[in-house]
Structures are given as C-alpha cells and as structure tokens.
Design a protein around this motif. Structure first.
Motif, mmCIF file in Angstrom:
data_model
loop_
_atom_site.group_PDB
_atom_site.id
_atom_site.type_symbol
_atom_site.label_atom_id
_atom_site.label_comp_id
_atom_site.label_asym_id
_atom_site.label_seq_id
_atom_site.Cartn_x
_atom_site.Cartn_y
_atom_site.Cartn_z
ATOM 1 N N ARG A 132 23.113 -6.497 28.410
ATOM 2 C CA ARG A 132 23.469 -5.196 28.982
ATOM 3 C C ARG A 132 24.979 -4.965 28.899
ATOM 4 O O ARG A 132 25.670 -4.957 29.909
ATOM 5 N N TYR A 149 20.729 0.818 33.140
ATOM 6 C CA TYR A 149 19.837 0.188 32.154
ATOM 7 C C TYR A 149 18.451 0.059 32.779
ATOM 8 O O TYR A 149 18.307 -0.359 33.927
ATOM 9 N N GLY A 150 17.422 0.433 32.024
ATOM 10 C CA GLY A 150 16.049 0.267 32.491
ATOM 11 C C GLY A 150 15.582 1.311 33.483
ATOM 12 O O GLY A 150 14.516 1.170 34.065
ATOM 13 N N GLU A 152 14.121 -1.631 27.206
ATOM 14 C CA GLU A 152 14.759 -1.759 28.506
ATOM 15 C C GLU A 152 13.753 -2.013 29.623
ATOM 16 O O GLU A 152 14.133 -2.107 30.799
#
Length: 168
Positions: free
Chosen positions: A66, A94-95, A163
């Motif tokens: 990341r 992220y994700g 992700e």
C-alpha cells in the motif's frame, strides 16, 4: 518537455508521463481522455527519475503493498473543481469505496452550496489523469455497483478485487 514510459501491469500497459519534476499522467491503453491536457508529444525516457519512482510505486501496489500517494511528486492539470475532486479521491483508503453522491455531499458541505449533482462529480472523476495512483477506481454507483471507468470496467473490477473489495 514531457517524457513517457510504459509499464506493463496486470491490468495492461500503463503509459506514465512526467514533466521535468512531476508525474503528470498514468493512462491505460485506450483509456478515454488519454493525455487530454497535453498537446505536445511525449518523449520516450524510461530512465527519467520521476517515471522510475512511479514504476516502483506501481510495482509495490500490484505486489499487494500500500504505497502512499504522497511518495510521488504529482502535478494535475484541471479546473479548480476537478482538482478538488481529485484531492478527495486521494483520501479514499485502500480497499474501501465511496459513491459519486458521497463526494458530491462532501463538496456541498465544504462549499456551502445547496446541492451538487453526482454526474458533475462523475465527470471530474472520469477525467482523472493519474489512474490507479489517484484511486478513481474506488468510486462506485449509489447502489455499490460498478459504474464508469475511463480505463474500462474490467480494469476497475480487477483493481477493486486486488484491494479486497466485494463487488456487487
């Protein structure tokens, strides 16, 4: 002068572009609005320090790490509205995903407006010149569905799955 290199990623060839000191573009092959803000040709220069740093960032990202967006010197050309939307995109973790409407509501609050259309936000998101790194793929429709991605929905789907995002 503008420089470019091509990075072969799991979602296809990415063209990276830089000026002397900043990354100015990352586009998927055939992406809508590819290089739209730039009229002069890009000169091939794989050993350009900014492009090398961007390739390292992308390698880390595609390896499941990341990397921080702030690790790269970015320069974005666009209207103040687009610039603000792109800044918001940079803050999406992220994700995780947000909707176009979420971004519109945030802008309404910040600017003290009565309303803003999610479509206006969608236009700004779609013109993001630094794909993948500025995570426009993390913006979804109001019902959580995949909608619009200048690089194609297949690439958007792959990036979100990479992700760990559950896609409707």
């Amino acid at each position: 002068m503008l420089y470019k290199t091509v990075y072969h990623s799991p979602i296809g060839a990415l063209t990276l572009a830089a000026d002397e000191t900043h990354l100015v573009g990352v586009w998927l092959a055939g992406q809508k609005y590819f290089g739209a803000a730039y009229k002069e040709p890009f000169i091939e220069r794989a050993n350009h320090p900014v492009l090398q740093k961007a390739v390292q960032w992308l390698r880390a990202y595609f390896a499941g790490k990341r990397p921080e967006i702030t690790a790269l010197p970015l320069k974005l050309q666009g209207s103040p509205f687009r610039q603000r939307v792109w800044q918001i995109l940079c803050k999406i973790p992220y994700g995780q995903v947000v909707t176009y409407g979420d971004i519109a509501r945030q802008l309404v609050q910040e600017q003290g407006q009565k309303s803003m259309s999610a479509q206006a936000v969608g236009g700004a998101v779609g013109h993001n010149p630094i794909s993948v790194i500025i995570p426009c793929h993390r913006v979804v429709g109001a019902d959580g569905s995949l909608t619009g991605y200048a690089g194609g929905l297949q690439a958007k789907s792959w990036l979100l799955a990479h992700e760990g995002v559950q896609i409707k």
